[in-house]
Structure formats: C-alpha cells, structure tokens
Design an enzyme around this catalytic site. Sequence first.
Site, PDB file in Angstrom:
ATOM      1  N   SER A 144      91.366  44.214  92.246  1.00 56.76           N
ATOM      2  CA  SER A 144      91.898  45.549  92.544  1.00 56.76           C
ATOM      3  C   SER A 144      90.740  46.426  92.995  1.00 56.76           C
ATOM      4  O   SER A 144      89.604  46.234  92.538  1.00 56.76           O
ATOM      5  CB  SER A 144      92.523  46.174  91.289  1.00 56.76           C
ATOM      6  N   TYR A 157      92.277  47.835  82.387  1.00 56.31           N
ATOM      7  CA  TYR A 157      92.684  47.184  83.639  1.00 56.31           C
ATOM      8  C   TYR A 157      91.508  47.101  84.609  1.00 56.31           C
ATOM      9  O   TYR A 157      91.215  46.035  85.169  1.00 56.31           O
ATOM     10  CB  TYR A 157      93.843  47.980  84.242  1.00 56.31           C
TER      11      TYR A 157
HETATM   12  P1  NDP Z   1     104.247  43.346  89.731  1.00 55.51           P
HETATM   13  O1  NDP Z   1     104.320  43.931  88.369  1.00 55.51           O
HETATM   14  O2  NDP Z   1     105.239  43.778  90.753  1.00 55.51           O
HETATM   15  O3  NDP Z   1     104.322  41.733  89.612  1.00 55.51           O
HETATM   16  C1  NDP Z   1     103.564  41.049  88.658  1.00 55.51           C
HETATM   17  C2  NDP Z   1     103.946  39.584  88.653  1.00 55.51           C
HETATM   18  O4  NDP Z   1     103.197  38.903  87.629  1.00 55.51           O
HETATM   19  C3  NDP Z   1     105.413  39.352  88.328  1.00 55.51           C
HETATM   20  O5  NDP Z   1     105.871  38.195  89.014  1.00 55.51           O
HETATM   21  C4  NDP Z   1     105.378  39.091  86.818  1.00 55.51           C
HETATM   22  O6  NDP Z   1     106.551  38.395  86.415  1.00 55.51           O
HETATM   23  C5  NDP Z   1     104.097  38.243  86.710  1.00 55.51           C
HETATM   24  N1  NDP Z   1     103.476  38.216  85.386  1.00 55.51           N
HETATM   25  C6  NDP Z   1     103.079  39.259  84.626  1.00 55.51           C
HETATM   26  N2  NDP Z   1     102.515  38.824  83.489  1.00 55.51           N
HETATM   27  C7  NDP Z   1     102.533  37.467  83.534  1.00 55.51           C
HETATM   28  C8  NDP Z   1     102.078  36.446  82.646  1.00 55.51           C
HETATM   29  N3  NDP Z   1     101.498  36.710  81.478  1.00 55.51           N
HETATM   30  N4  NDP Z   1     102.260  35.149  83.016  1.00 55.51           N
HETATM   31  C9  NDP Z   1     102.866  34.862  84.189  1.00 55.51           C
HETATM   32  N5  NDP Z   1     103.301  35.776  85.063  1.00 55.51           N
HETATM   33  C10 NDP Z   1     103.146  37.069  84.735  1.00 55.51           C
HETATM   34  O7  NDP Z   1     102.760  43.582  90.223  1.00 55.51           O
HETATM   35  P2  NDP Z   1     102.107  43.725  91.703  1.00 55.51           P
HETATM   36  O8  NDP Z   1     102.815  42.872  92.672  1.00 55.51           O
HETATM   37  O9  NDP Z   1     101.945  45.162  91.969  1.00 55.51           O
HETATM   38  O10 NDP Z   1     100.647  43.149  91.398  1.00 55.51           O
HETATM   39  C11 NDP Z   1     100.246  41.828  91.708  1.00 55.51           C
HETATM   40  C12 NDP Z   1      98.750  41.725  91.486  1.00 55.51           C
HETATM   41  O11 NDP Z   1      98.087  42.679  92.325  1.00 55.51           O
HETATM   42  C13 NDP Z   1      98.309  42.045  90.065  1.00 55.51           C
HETATM   43  O12 NDP Z   1      97.237  41.206  89.691  1.00 55.51           O
HETATM   44  C14 NDP Z   1      97.839  43.489  90.166  1.00 55.51           C
HETATM   45  O13 NDP Z   1      96.913  43.820  89.168  1.00 55.51           O
HETATM   46  C15 NDP Z   1      97.227  43.478  91.547  1.00 55.51           C
HETATM   47  N6  NDP Z   1      97.102  44.813  92.152  1.00 55.51           N
HETATM   48  C16 NDP Z   1      98.220  45.577  92.407  1.00 55.51           C
HETATM   49  C17 NDP Z   1      98.080  46.820  92.981  1.00 55.51           C
HETATM   50  C18 NDP Z   1      99.250  47.697  93.285  1.00 55.51           C
HETATM   51  O14 NDP Z   1      99.036  48.862  93.676  1.00 55.51           O
HETATM   52  N7  NDP Z   1     100.494  47.236  93.136  1.00 55.51           N
HETATM   53  C19 NDP Z   1      96.750  47.362  93.342  1.00 55.51           C
HETATM   54  C20 NDP Z   1      95.654  46.466  93.041  1.00 55.51           C
HETATM   55  C21 NDP Z   1      95.846  45.253  92.469  1.00 55.51           C
HETATM   56  P3  NDP Z   1     107.234  38.496  84.944  1.00 55.51           P
HETATM   57  O15 NDP Z   1     106.762  39.781  84.331  1.00 55.51           O
HETATM   58  O16 NDP Z   1     108.700  38.453  85.178  1.00 55.51           O
HETATM   59  O17 NDP Z   1     106.725  37.285  84.236  1.00 55.51           O
END
Ligand code: NDP
Length: 250
Positions: A144, A157
């Site tokens: 990020s 985070y």
């Molecule tokens: P979302 O919350 O939309 O999606 C997160 C995904 O991760 C979901 O599929 C969720 O599914 C899965 N997940 C969460 N915890 C676990 C776990 N313990 N084991 C397996 N799967 C898990 O997030 P984003 O799409 O926004 O983010 C994706 C990545 O990008 C992350 O690493 C985030 O930190 C990073 N990021 C996002 C930014 C943003 O502005 N959106 C900016 C910078 C970085 P479920 O909970 O159903 O298991």
Amino acid sequence: MSAAKTHTVWVTGSSRGIGLAVAEKFARKGHRVALHCVHRVETLTRETERLRATGLNVMQVTGDIASEADCFRMAHEIAAVFGPVEILVNNAGIALEEKLLTDCTAEELARVAMTDLVGPMLCAKAVVPHMVSDRAGSIVNIASYLGITGCSCETPYAAAKAGVIGFTKSLAAELAPSGVRVNAVAPGYIPTEMNAEFDEETVRAIANDIPLGRLGSAEEIAEAVYFLAMEETASFITGQTLAVDGGSSL
Ligand code: NDP
C-alpha cells in the site's frame, strides 16, 4: 506462431475488490486462475461461476492466509487441478477502522500483522519450493502507498504494509539465484469494500489530495500486477515496489 505460455495463478483475496480484478485480468489472458477468500464463500462462488460461465479457466479455494495449514492445503488443492502455482499474487488483506494506536487492542494488532504480513509469507512458503525446483515463477505482493508514507491512525496497517515491502526485497534476494522474481505493487486509494465506510464528502477530499486528482481503479492495479508478474514484460525486475497511487506517495 506458438501460443503464449499460460500459467497457474493463485490470487489471494479475490472474491471482490482489487483481487477480483487481478484474477479476472489473468483469466482473460488465458491463464488458469484460482480465486480465493475465507469468510464470504458465497460471494467467491458467485464470482468464480460468473467467470467460468464466460469460458474462463478458474477454480476456487477457501482458507485463512494466517493459517500455515490452510495455505499448504490450498496450494495442494490448486496443484491437483491446475498444476503447481507458478504465479502467486498475495492480495488478501484487512484494515482496522481508523484509530489511535493506543485504542487498538493487542488482539487487533496481532490480527492485522498475521493477515497482512505473515499471511503473504505463509502463502509464499507453500508455493516457493516448486518454483525453486522449476527455476521459474513469480510473486507479486500487494502492499500500500501507506506502507511507503506511513499514516496517522492507521499504524498497524501501515506498519504491516511497510513490512510487505521489506518482505518483497528480502525474498527477492533469497530467490533470485533460483530464477524466481518477487515484486510488489503499492496501490493508492481504490474504492472497494475495504474503505466503504467513508462518506462522499470524505472521498471527494481524498481525491483532491491525490496529485492526479482522482481515485484509482482496481483494474489499474491489475494492469501493474500483470506487468510485474509476467516474464515477457518484467524478466529483469525483482525486489521492486511499484506505487500505483496517482502520486500519493510523492
Ligand atoms: P477488500 O476488503 O475489498 O477485499 C479483501 C479480500 O481479502 C477479500 O476477498 C476477502 O475475502 C479476503 N480476505 C480478507 N482476510 C482474509 C484472510 N484472513 N484469509 C483469506 N482471505 C482474506 O479489499 P481491497 O480489494 O480493497 O484490498 C486488496 C488488497 O489491496 C489488500 O491487501 C489491501 O490492503 C490492499 N490495498 C487496498 C487499497 C484500497 O484503497 N482499497 C489501497 C492500498 C492497498 P473474505 O473476507 O470474504 O475472506
């Protein structure tokens, strides 16, 4: 002309948001893609079936990336159907609501560190042995821009994401002699469920603070991940973190 080489790709956290866009990008390019999540399995199944219905070669696995046993089980399940993972995109992650470090419980600090930093290492542990024996493969970690800049009220985070950048450099050095590349993409603000709690006014203020003057999209992150993952475009790139953030980390 011979067809372009296709790969087995595991995109963690690909039931929605950035991960889903990344999974879709690889699948549309003809790769065999494992979609994944742990909690909302019905969403994962719906998206996997949606992509499969358009003729794409996808499967789904479920498990907690913070569990070593789950990570190894999922890697085996993917290998049994599609062959060993050749490209890993460590995307799954969580964030807490914004608050001071002193208001975070030890359990919350541990949960963020386990999911956002240890989880990607465990997924890598599960797939690296085959990559090394194959002397090929690539890992792209989703960090990020906050891991570059730091961020008040998002300390756990931002610290975990800074760790992902360090993990990327270290594993890249460890695996370079084996011909395996490890890179990271550091997204800026992308509207997904992760930051859905912000109201319209806050989102407008965030966009105004971004040098390019707008939010990014999950598809723009997917383009960068695909570029770094593929040998055709990034064969001499390893250990790097590419900020795709409209200039937020400048
Ligand atoms: P979302 O919350 O939309 O999606 C997160 C995904 O991760 C979901 O599929 C969720 O599914 C899965 N997940 C969460 N915890 C676990 C776990 N313990 N084991 C397996 N799967 C898990 O997030 P984003 O799409 O926004 O983010 C994706 C990545 O990008 C992350 O690493 C985030 O930190 C990073 N990021 C996002 C930014 C943003 O502005 N959106 C900016 C910078 C970085 P479920 O909970 O159903 O298991």
